[in-house]
Scaffold this motif. Structure first.
Motif, PDB file in Angstrom:
ATOM      1  N   PRO A  33     -35.657  46.994 -34.466  1.00  0.00           N
ATOM      2  CA  PRO A  33     -35.023  46.313 -35.604  1.00  0.00           C
ATOM      3  C   PRO A  33     -34.826  47.201 -36.824  1.00  0.00           C
ATOM      4  O   PRO A  33     -33.952  46.928 -37.637  1.00  0.00           O
ATOM      5  N   MET A  34     -35.654  48.254 -36.979  1.00  0.00           N
ATOM      6  CA  MET A  34     -35.569  49.019 -38.220  1.00  0.00           C
ATOM      7  C   MET A  34     -34.765  50.313 -38.043  1.00  0.00           C
ATOM      8  O   MET A  34     -33.969  50.675 -38.895  1.00  0.00           O
ATOM      9  N   ILE A  35     -35.019  51.019 -36.929  1.00  0.00           N
ATOM     10  CA  ILE A  35     -34.320  52.284 -36.736  1.00  0.00           C
ATOM     11  C   ILE A  35     -33.074  52.089 -35.888  1.00  0.00           C
ATOM     12  O   ILE A  35     -32.001  52.586 -36.198  1.00  0.00           O
ATOM     13  N   LEU A  37     -31.261  49.358 -35.314  1.00  0.00           N
ATOM     14  CA  LEU A  37     -30.202  48.554 -35.923  1.00  0.00           C
ATOM     15  C   LEU A  37     -30.249  48.701 -37.428  1.00  0.00           C
ATOM     16  O   LEU A  37     -31.311  48.797 -38.022  1.00  0.00           O
ATOM     17  N   THR A  38     -29.093  48.703 -38.023  1.00  0.00           N
ATOM     18  CA  THR A  38     -29.053  48.611 -39.477  1.00  0.00           C
ATOM     19  C   THR A  38     -27.755  47.920 -39.844  1.00  0.00           C
ATOM     20  O   THR A  38     -26.859  47.797 -39.012  1.00  0.00           O
ATOM     21  N   THR A  39     -27.691  47.433 -41.067  1.00  0.00           N
ATOM     22  CA  THR A  39     -26.461  46.778 -41.480  1.00  0.00           C
ATOM     23  C   THR A  39     -25.798  47.626 -42.554  1.00  0.00           C
ATOM     24  O   THR A  39     -26.479  48.142 -43.440  1.00  0.00           O
ATOM     25  N   VAL A  40     -24.513  47.803 -42.427  1.00  0.00           N
ATOM     26  CA  VAL A  40     -23.792  48.566 -43.447  1.00  0.00           C
ATOM     27  C   VAL A  40     -22.736  47.678 -44.079  1.00  0.00           C
ATOM     28  O   VAL A  40     -22.184  46.781 -43.436  1.00  0.00           O
ATOM     29  N   ASP A  41     -22.525  47.948 -45.339  1.00  0.00           N
ATOM     30  CA  ASP A  41     -21.555  47.167 -46.100  1.00  0.00           C
ATOM     31  C   ASP A  41     -20.158  47.671 -45.769  1.00  0.00           C
ATOM     32  O   ASP A  41     -19.879  48.859 -45.888  1.00  0.00           O
ATOM     33  N   LEU A  46     -21.104  42.473 -44.193  1.00  0.00           N
ATOM     34  CA  LEU A  46     -22.027  43.360 -43.488  1.00  0.00           C
ATOM     35  C   LEU A  46     -21.573  43.541 -42.047  1.00  0.00           C
ATOM     36  O   LEU A  46     -20.965  42.663 -41.449  1.00  0.00           O
ATOM     37  N   ARG A  47     -21.857  44.702 -41.522  1.00  0.00           N
ATOM     38  CA  ARG A  47     -21.555  44.981 -40.135  1.00  0.00           C
ATOM     39  C   ARG A  47     -22.765  45.707 -39.559  1.00  0.00           C
ATOM     40  O   ARG A  47     -23.415  46.498 -40.250  1.00  0.00           O
ATOM     41  N   VAL A  48     -23.082  45.425 -38.310  1.00  0.00           N
ATOM     42  CA  VAL A  48     -24.251  46.059 -37.706  1.00  0.00           C
ATOM     43  C   VAL A  48     -23.876  47.445 -37.200  1.00  0.00           C
ATOM     44  O   VAL A  48     -22.842  47.614 -36.541  1.00  0.00           O
ATOM     45  N   ARG A  51     -28.206  53.042 -34.139  1.00  0.00           N
ATOM     46  CA  ARG A  51     -28.616  54.450 -34.199  1.00  0.00           C
ATOM     47  C   ARG A  51     -29.511  54.727 -33.002  1.00  0.00           C
ATOM     48  O   ARG A  51     -30.675  55.074 -33.160  1.00  0.00           O
TER      49      ARG A  51
END
Lengths: 437, 304
Positions: A33-35, A37-41, A46-48, A51
């Motif tokens: 969940p932390m590394i 996946l991330t959400t970017v604006d 937001l879009r997933v 990495r």
């Protein structure tokens, strides 16, 4: 993992492998969940983003790291048990060993003092070093002040920064509103913070341990929220600016002008470094006075009462001690020392705002006391050095420095749970007539 | 009157969230006697998992709100309890049996670590998600003010009540609950009776994290914004709630949460909103002056 500990010999490779796989699995679960996946604006929504390669590297590091660490630790453990067996009943000499240990510490203390005195002379042209050393000394002083409350009296205070703030704002207001000088304001600000210590101490007298901790934390937040919101009084989030700097017995550190300045009086060439060095020696003197004050207090009845109360409050009550006064004196004195540090902080910065007095600051000061070894004066110095220099050294990888800071706090605690210099010896010891303690 | 009712609703919702987080503090405090400073950050981690989860589901085209909610709730609970377990295993278990302050410092270190880890991996900016549960029931209106019970508020209260009843059952009736309570009373004796104390403590941390995860998902749905700093504020409020109710008492944690939620809601509505934290902490100090072990806490009996 328990199998590893209980096994008589070294664990088999299969066991090691299984252990490392377990760790890697946990790392995978933590990492997804932390590394992973991330959400970017993206255009306001937001879009997933994923990495996966980084996640893979993280899990692999966890797997191999675990294998290597486990191996190294097992080796170390084996060697230590072998050593312990070899030394056998060598425990008899431990008392004299601890005595010589104490002598070494005293030596280290004097050495540290020597270095501290010589530092601005050696680094006279390096403003950064002297500035950082000044910051270290502010934390040393705060640590020694909090040590009275936490280390000696055993009262857990999570809101110590409140007193630091009260001291800083006292000086800032006294000097900007009433034109008081540093030396006039210092004792008054100390008295104000000491009374704040009493105000906090009085309602919390009946509280124990962690109840006290949360109340002090709340007190710290109350002070901060008031400073942020009471704009007419404290300037609100903008803080107070252009606070006068301390002068050398009335001689300001200014470029030569009509009135005598420090440089003109002593016939020196004016340089801004003079003020930096002066501030350094000022906080060094304040800190040393604090140290002298506290070490002397420890030998007085009130200091012995603090330590007795830390060890056993009920026994103290049974002996007829007035626990109320003992607690209040610890709070008031600890607060006053924090207030002095605050006055110096305001005078040095020339600008203060509530941002400097957040809970994080309290946590760092408490960490200094605990990491140093509760009650140890020299430990506070070492811990301040570590905790101030660590983020400074980490400036090259600025993004990670607070991450490393947190990790270091955990690792030092695991490595030395009682602090770097753990010393919980009572200041005075009853010497039995025959035995000789 | 209408405003008061509205604030009552808002306060109860907020209080339910604080209560859920407070239970994690109170259970951990009960079983190993330490303030788990990283608990607020665990809650923050779960909120970020929720943001990723909702965004991912929306990207996959899952339109049904209940389905998305349930999925994210389960996923978040799962991952967050792994975080709870890992925090205990790495930062607290090695310090078991050492001084009282050592785990506190490593907990503060863990809190700093988690905050910065999330800031690094997820970004420092505020994350907004599109509103999911909009609308609500208009109860009544007077003087041009409509009292509104939002669906998200109903969701929070219903989920909290359901979780609390399930949790109470777990602690009072099941075998795990008995083990947990006996560890609270006497760890050595529990170990002698053949109960794996380490396992029980780990499970306690995971349960606390799971409840915090539910709170995190709920808050994400309710407010729609998340940032890496929310854990600190929610953490100290929830810990205050736990202490107010009496540390170690589960109903106390819930009661404390509700009281703090209500104080905040009413204080913000009628008095100065910016001083609501001052009000919260002042009331905490006042309560503790007269009841030093919290509202529902057992007075500590000291043996010499």
């Amino acid at each position: 993992m328990s199998a590893l500990v209980s096994a008589a010999g070294a664990p088999t490779p299969a066991e090691r492998f299984r252990d490392a796989v377990g760790v890697a699995l946990v790392a995978l679960l933590l990492g997804v969940p932390m590394i992973g996946l991330t959400t970017v604006d993206q255009g306001g929504a937001l879009r997933v983003a994923t990495r996966w390669p980084t996640l893979l590297a993280f899990v692999a590091t966890a797997f191999f790291g675990r294998l290597v660490l486990r191996f190294v630790f097992d080796r170390l453990k084996k060697r230590r048990t072998a050593l312990e067996r070899a030394s056998g009943a060598a425990g008899a000499g431990s008392h004299s060993a601890s005595k010589s240990h104490g002598k070494i510490l005293v030596l280290v203390g004097w050495l540290a003092l020597g270095i501290a005195l010589a530092l601005p002379v050696v680094y006279a042209d390096n403003r950064y070093v002297v500035d950082t050393a000044t910051t270290v000394l502010i934390y040393v002083m705060l640590g020694w002040g909090l040590n009275v409350v936490v280390g000696l009296a055993g009262l857990l205070d999570l809101g110590y920064v409140a007193f630091y703030a009260v001291g800083a704002y006292s000086y800032a207001l006294l000097s900007t509103q009433f034109g008081w000088g540093f030396w006039q304001a210092l004792p008054v600000a100390g008295a104000i913070t000491a009374s704040f210590g009493l105000i906090l101490g009085w309602p919390t007298l009946r509280l124990r341990g962690d109840y006290l901790a949360i109340v002090t934390l709340g007190f710290g937040e109350i002070i901060r929220v008031i400073l942020v919101n009471w704009t007419a009084f404290s300037g609100g989030p903008n803080g107070i600016a252009s606070i006068p700097r301390p002068s050398f017995f009335g001689l300001p550190f200014k470029p030569p002008g009509d009135t005598p300045t420090f440089a003109s009086f002593f016939g020196l060439e004016y340089s801004p470094a003079q003020r930096i060095v002066f501030l350094y020696y000022l906080i060094l003197a304040l800190a040393l006075l604090t140290n002298l004050f506290v070490t002397r207090l420890r030998r007085l009845p009130v200091g012995r009462a603090w330590e007795a109360m830390r060890e056993d409050e009920i026994a103290c009550k049974a002996m007829g001690m007035n626990v109320t006064n003992v607690k209040l004196s610890a709070f008031a004195l600890g607060a006053m020392l924090g207030g002095f540090a605050g006055v110096f902080f305001a005078a040095r910065q020339g600008f203060i705002s509530p941002e400097s007095f957040t809970f994080n600051e309290s946590a760092i000061i408490l960490a200094i006391v605990v990491l140093g070894g509760m009650g140890s004066q020299l430990g506070v110095v070492l811990a301040s050095l570590v905790l101030v220099l660590l983020p400074e050294l980490g400036r090259d990888f600025a993004e990670y420095r607070m991450l490393l800071f947190g990790t270091a706090m955990i690792l030092i605690m695991i490595w030395k749970p009682a602090g770097i210099l753990s010393q919980r010896e009572p200041t005075l010891r009853y010497a039995a007539p025959g035995g000789g303690a | 009157m209408a405003l008061a009712l509205q604030q009552l609703i808002n306060g109860l919702t907020l209080g339910a969230v604080y209560g859920l987080i407070a239970i994690g503090y109170t259970m951990v405090y009960g079983i190993i006697g330490m303030i788990n400073f990283a608990h607020g950050d665990i809650y923050m981690v779960s909120a970020f998992i929720a943001v990723s989860g909702f965004t991912l589901l929306a990207g996959l085209g899952v339109g049904s709100v209940p389905l998305a909610l349930v999925t994210v709730l389960l996923v978040s609970v799962l991952f967050t309890s792994v975080y709870g377990w890992a925090v205990e295993r790495t930062a607290y278990r090695p310090l078991r049996g050492s001084t009282r302050l050592a785990p506190l410092i490593s907990a503060i270190g863990m809190s700093i670590f988690l905050q910065n880890m999330v800031q690094l991996t997820q970004g420092a900016r505020v994350k907004p998600i599109p509103p999911m549960l909009t609308g609500g029931i208009d109860l009544f209106s007077s003087d041009g003010f409509t009292v509104r019970l939002a669906y998200s508020q109903i969701l929070i209260v219903v989920v909290t009540v359901a979780l609390m009843s399930g949790f109470t059952w777990l602690i009072t009736k099941t075998s795990f609950g008995r083990q947990q309570r006996s560890c609270e009373q006497d760890r050595t004796m529990t170990a002698l009776l053949g109960i794996d104390v380490d396992r029980t403590i780990s499970l306690t941390f995971m349960l606390g994290a799971a409840l915090a995860a539910v709170a995190g998902v709920m808050v994400t749905v309710y407010y729609g914004v998340v940032d890496f700093y929310i854990g600190f504020v929610a953490g100290i409020k929830a810990f205050t709630a736990a202490v107010l109710g009496g540390v170690g008492s589960l109903p106390g944690a819930m009661l404390g949460g509700l009281i703090i939620g209500l104080i905040e809601a009413f204080w913000s509505a009628y008095l100065a909103a910016e001083y609501k934290d001052v009000a919260t902490f002042s009331i905490l100090i006042l309560v503790l002056m007269f009841r030093p072990s919290g509202l529902l806490g057992r007075p500590e009996v000291e043996k010499v």
